[in-house]
Design a protein around this motif. Sequence first.
Motif, PDB file in Angstrom:
ATOM      1  N   ARG A 149      17.554  25.568  -5.293  1.00 40.14           N
ATOM      2  CA  ARG A 149      17.378  24.286  -4.609  1.00 40.14           C
ATOM      3  C   ARG A 149      16.562  24.414  -3.330  1.00 40.14           C
ATOM      4  O   ARG A 149      15.812  23.507  -2.961  1.00 40.14           O
ATOM      5  CB  ARG A 149      18.759  23.694  -4.295  1.00 40.14           C
ATOM      6  N   GLU A 150      16.694  25.552  -2.642  1.00 40.81           N
ATOM      7  CA  GLU A 150      15.998  25.719  -1.357  1.00 40.81           C
ATOM      8  C   GLU A 150      14.534  26.121  -1.512  1.00 40.81           C
ATOM      9  O   GLU A 150      13.785  26.128  -0.542  1.00 40.81           O
ATOM     10  CB  GLU A 150      16.723  26.781  -0.522  1.00 40.81           C
ATOM     11  N   HIS A 151      14.104  26.453  -2.695  1.00 38.43           N
ATOM     12  CA  HIS A 151      12.729  26.906  -2.918  1.00 38.43           C
ATOM     13  C   HIS A 151      11.756  25.733  -2.733  1.00 38.43           C
ATOM     14  O   HIS A 151      12.036  24.623  -3.188  1.00 38.43           O
ATOM     15  CB  HIS A 151      12.586  27.482  -4.326  1.00 38.43           C
ATOM     16  N   HIS A 200      11.033  23.750  -5.839  1.00 43.97           N
ATOM     17  CA  HIS A 200      12.075  23.002  -6.544  1.00 43.97           C
ATOM     18  C   HIS A 200      11.655  21.536  -6.555  1.00 43.97           C
ATOM     19  O   HIS A 200      11.199  20.998  -5.525  1.00 43.97           O
ATOM     20  CB  HIS A 200      13.416  23.166  -5.829  1.00 43.97           C
ATOM     21  N   PRO A 201      11.752  20.846  -7.716  1.00 42.82           N
ATOM     22  CA  PRO A 201      11.250  19.461  -7.771  1.00 42.82           C
ATOM     23  C   PRO A 201      11.761  18.555  -6.660  1.00 42.82           C
ATOM     24  O   PRO A 201      10.987  17.780  -6.078  1.00 42.82           O
ATOM     25  CB  PRO A 201      11.736  18.986  -9.149  1.00 42.82           C
ATOM     26  N   MET A 202      13.049  18.638  -6.321  1.00 38.60           N
ATOM     27  CA  MET A 202      13.580  17.760  -5.278  1.00 38.60           C
ATOM     28  C   MET A 202      13.014  18.108  -3.911  1.00 38.60           C
ATOM     29  O   MET A 202      12.655  17.233  -3.123  1.00 38.60           O
ATOM     30  CB  MET A 202      15.112  17.839  -5.271  1.00 38.60           C
ATOM     31  N   ARG A 203      12.908  19.402  -3.654  1.00 41.67           N
ATOM     32  CA  ARG A 203      12.360  19.853  -2.360  1.00 41.67           C
ATOM     33  C   ARG A 203      10.872  19.473  -2.257  1.00 41.67           C
ATOM     34  O   ARG A 203      10.411  19.014  -1.201  1.00 41.67           O
ATOM     35  CB  ARG A 203      12.548  21.369  -2.249  1.00 41.67           C
ATOM     36  N   PHE A 204      10.140  19.657  -3.359  1.00 42.76           N
ATOM     37  CA  PHE A 204       8.716  19.363  -3.335  1.00 42.76           C
ATOM     38  C   PHE A 204       8.477  17.855  -3.198  1.00 42.76           C
ATOM     39  O   PHE A 204       7.573  17.431  -2.468  1.00 42.76           O
ATOM     40  CB  PHE A 204       8.052  19.891  -4.604  1.00 42.76           C
ATOM     41  N   ALA A 205       9.287  17.055  -3.866  1.00 44.64           N
ATOM     42  CA  ALA A 205       9.142  15.602  -3.757  1.00 44.64           C
ATOM     43  C   ALA A 205       9.408  15.136  -2.329  1.00 44.64           C
ATOM     44  O   ALA A 205       8.697  14.254  -1.808  1.00 44.64           O
ATOM     45  CB  ALA A 205      10.092  14.900  -4.723  1.00 44.64           C
ATOM     46  N   ALA A 206      10.429  15.713  -1.694  1.00 38.74           N
ATOM     47  CA  ALA A 206      10.731  15.353  -0.306  1.00 38.74           C
ATOM     48  C   ALA A 206       9.550  15.685   0.604  1.00 38.74           C
ATOM     49  O   ALA A 206       9.183  14.903   1.502  1.00 38.74           O
ATOM     50  CB  ALA A 206      11.985  16.077   0.166  1.00 38.74           C
ATOM     51  N   GLY A 253       0.801  -1.227   0.000  1.00 39.87           N
ATOM     52  CA  GLY A 253       0.000   0.000   0.000  1.00 39.87           C
ATOM     53  C   GLY A 253       0.826   1.266   0.000  1.00 39.87           C
ATOM     54  O   GLY A 253       0.283   2.368   0.073  1.00 39.87           O
ATOM     55  N   GLY A 254       2.145   1.131  -0.100  1.00 37.31           N
ATOM     56  CA  GLY A 254       3.030   2.294  -0.047  1.00 37.31           C
ATOM     57  C   GLY A 254       3.023   3.109  -1.329  1.00 37.31           C
ATOM     58  O   GLY A 254       2.501   2.694  -2.361  1.00 37.31           O
ATOM     59  N   THR A 255       3.627   4.295  -1.236  1.00 33.40           N
ATOM     60  CA  THR A 255       3.700   5.220  -2.372  1.00 33.40           C
ATOM     61  C   THR A 255       5.152   5.561  -2.660  1.00 33.40           C
ATOM     62  O   THR A 255       5.887   6.006  -1.766  1.00 33.40           O
ATOM     63  CB  THR A 255       2.924   6.517  -2.083  1.00 33.40           C
ATOM     64  N   VAL A 256       5.559   5.344  -3.898  1.00 37.61           N
ATOM     65  CA  VAL A 256       6.909   5.701  -4.346  1.00 37.61           C
ATOM     66  C   VAL A 256       6.880   7.146  -4.828  1.00 37.61           C
ATOM     67  O   VAL A 256       6.072   7.508  -5.682  1.00 37.61           O
ATOM     68  CB  VAL A 256       7.362   4.778  -5.484  1.00 37.61           C
ATOM     69  N   VAL A 257       7.764   7.976  -4.269  1.00 32.90           N
ATOM     70  CA  VAL A 257       7.828   9.399  -4.622  1.00 32.90           C
ATOM     71  C   VAL A 257       9.232   9.724  -5.102  1.00 32.90           C
ATOM     72  O   VAL A 257      10.221   9.257  -4.525  1.00 32.90           O
ATOM     73  CB  VAL A 257       7.467  10.297  -3.413  1.00 32.90           C
ATOM     74  N   GLU A 258       9.339  10.519  -6.156  1.00 30.80           N
ATOM     75  CA  GLU A 258      10.663  10.908  -6.634  1.00 30.80           C
ATOM     76  C   GLU A 258      10.583  12.166  -7.494  1.00 30.80           C
ATOM     77  O   GLU A 258       9.571  12.415  -8.165  1.00 30.80           O
ATOM     78  CB  GLU A 258      11.287   9.772  -7.443  1.00 30.80           C
ATOM     79  N   ALA A 259      11.659  12.955  -7.481  1.00 32.38           N
ATOM     80  CA  ALA A 259      11.861  14.046  -8.437  1.00 32.38           C
ATOM     81  C   ALA A 259      12.699  13.469  -9.568  1.00 32.38           C
ATOM     82  O   ALA A 259      13.711  12.808  -9.320  1.00 32.38           O
ATOM     83  CB  ALA A 259      12.585  15.208  -7.776  1.00 32.38           C
ATOM     84  N   THR A 260      12.290  13.697 -10.801  1.00 33.48           N
ATOM     85  CA  THR A 260      12.940  13.011 -11.914  1.00 33.48           C
ATOM     86  C   THR A 260      12.908  13.853 -13.178  1.00 33.48           C
ATOM     87  O   THR A 260      12.009  14.679 -13.354  1.00 33.48           O
ATOM     88  CB  THR A 260      12.240  11.654 -12.179  1.00 33.48           C
ATOM     89  N   TRP A 290       7.506   6.902   0.387  1.00 34.24           N
ATOM     90  CA  TRP A 290       8.949   6.642   0.414  1.00 34.24           C
ATOM     91  C   TRP A 290       9.604   7.420  -0.708  1.00 34.24           C
ATOM     92  O   TRP A 290       9.203   7.326  -1.866  1.00 34.24           O
ATOM     93  CB  TRP A 290       9.231   5.148   0.234  1.00 34.24           C
ATOM     94  N   LEU A 291      10.613   8.237  -0.368  1.00 32.20           N
ATOM     95  CA  LEU A 291      11.347   9.022  -1.348  1.00 32.20           C
ATOM     96  C   LEU A 291      12.512   8.209  -1.884  1.00 32.20           C
ATOM     97  O   LEU A 291      13.402   7.801  -1.134  1.00 32.20           O
ATOM     98  CB  LEU A 291      11.863  10.314  -0.707  1.00 32.20           C
TER      99      LEU A 291
END
Length: 471
Positions: free
Chosen positions: A119-121, A124-130, A61-68, A140-141
């Motif tokens: 990056r700190e915004h 930002h895709p990585m920040r938003f994905a986290a 039932g988990g969710t895979v999350v990533e910035a890509t 799970w990231l």
Amino acid sequence: MDVYESALDLIGGTPLVRIRSAGAAAVYAKLEYLSVGGSAKDRIGRRMIEQAEKDGLLGPGGTVVEATSGNTGVGLALVAAEKGYRTVLVVSDRVSREKVDTLRAFGAEVVVKPSNRPREHPDHPMRFAAHLAETTPGGWLANQYDNPANPEAHYLTTGPEIWRQTHGRVTHLVSCIGTGGTISGAGRYLKEVSGSAVQVIGADPASSVYAGGDGRPYFIEAAGHFVHPDTAQDVWPTSYQRDVVDRVVPVADRQALDTLRQLARTQGLLVGGSSGTALAAAHQVAAGAGADAVVVVVLPDSGRQYLSKYFNDAWMLGLGFLDGDASGARVADAVTEDSRTSPLPYLTTRTTVGEALAALRARAGAGADAVLPAGPCPTSSDRRPMAPELTGSVTLAALESALHDGTAAPSDPLADHLEPPLLAFGYGEPAEDAVGRLAGHTHSTAVVLRDGCAEALITSSALRAALPTRH
């Protein structure tokens, strides 16, 4: 015929094919786009998810999350589909339409965020994905940039495959650097098994910081390391193990694009932008290697993901990556000699109104209607701004009027007084087409792009003057 239990068993195991090259060395391409999901990232998608399962980070039932940038997302999505996980992927607005469509075809939920953010915004895709992973129950990231399972996947599979396929004769490995997982994992294995005899060479967009560039934008997806000027700290991915790489070869965008288009037309191999970068570097490596050298270059993904970009003549022409038809009048023919030899003045949103006025008044006699482009990224006099950075414009008349009526002060940031962006024309576009498009625009001035960079300003009158006289 071979029979497999699931799509997961079709990940990796990609072939080598001989590439024609001018050098004496043999060049073989590892066609990673023949993996089931279409890229080298299938390998890490499976490895990262299965390691997360073992570590108890991802369960039913988990969710895979990533910035890509797309390919890792596909690898994760296809594995998640087989295993029954939900997938949420964050991409930037510069990712190709084909990639977004592919992610959704695998059942992934796609969130598109602006590309031009530090990056700190929070966007930002990585920040938003986290943030998504933290706030989603069972989230799970994947965190490909810092996940040790990324290079490990290539250490366990890609490296051994290359060694076996070349019967241990490989002397050079060439790979693009994005997250750094492919070159680090495969490179480390090949160095270990060969007693450090194999040279590992990175291929990188010329402006990427991996190759020693200034970190400004480039047009090759899924490669390199861009640094927004407002980023407080430039953090390199831990998946990139720099001690493995012997050297990095910078490759200009045009060279990469020319290489991949030529490969499709001469050898029937349709590959993406990072593959063009890697192959261009491999040709350089082969030219300097001996006749006994065996150069293996990793071609990460398929050109089918970039049909609307790299293989689209209109896209290439509009950004100045094609020179156009020299037998007719082109935009290039309307650019003055002064514009060719002097740097294009370029304002940024950090520029003050007073500074902008000084630049505009100096420009007023240069035949460009005292209009200048502006964008969010600071620049130096020796660097031409890239097309994605040109997000607005300013005019002498508008700023002087704003100062006169008190709606602007000399110390104001220019960001508060921007007008719409100027039109942009590729260097090789037909001048007649440019005249028609410019006729209906607010300004009679446009930006000329060459290789994706702002080369000059041009006026409608200069364009018309370049057209042949009709009798």
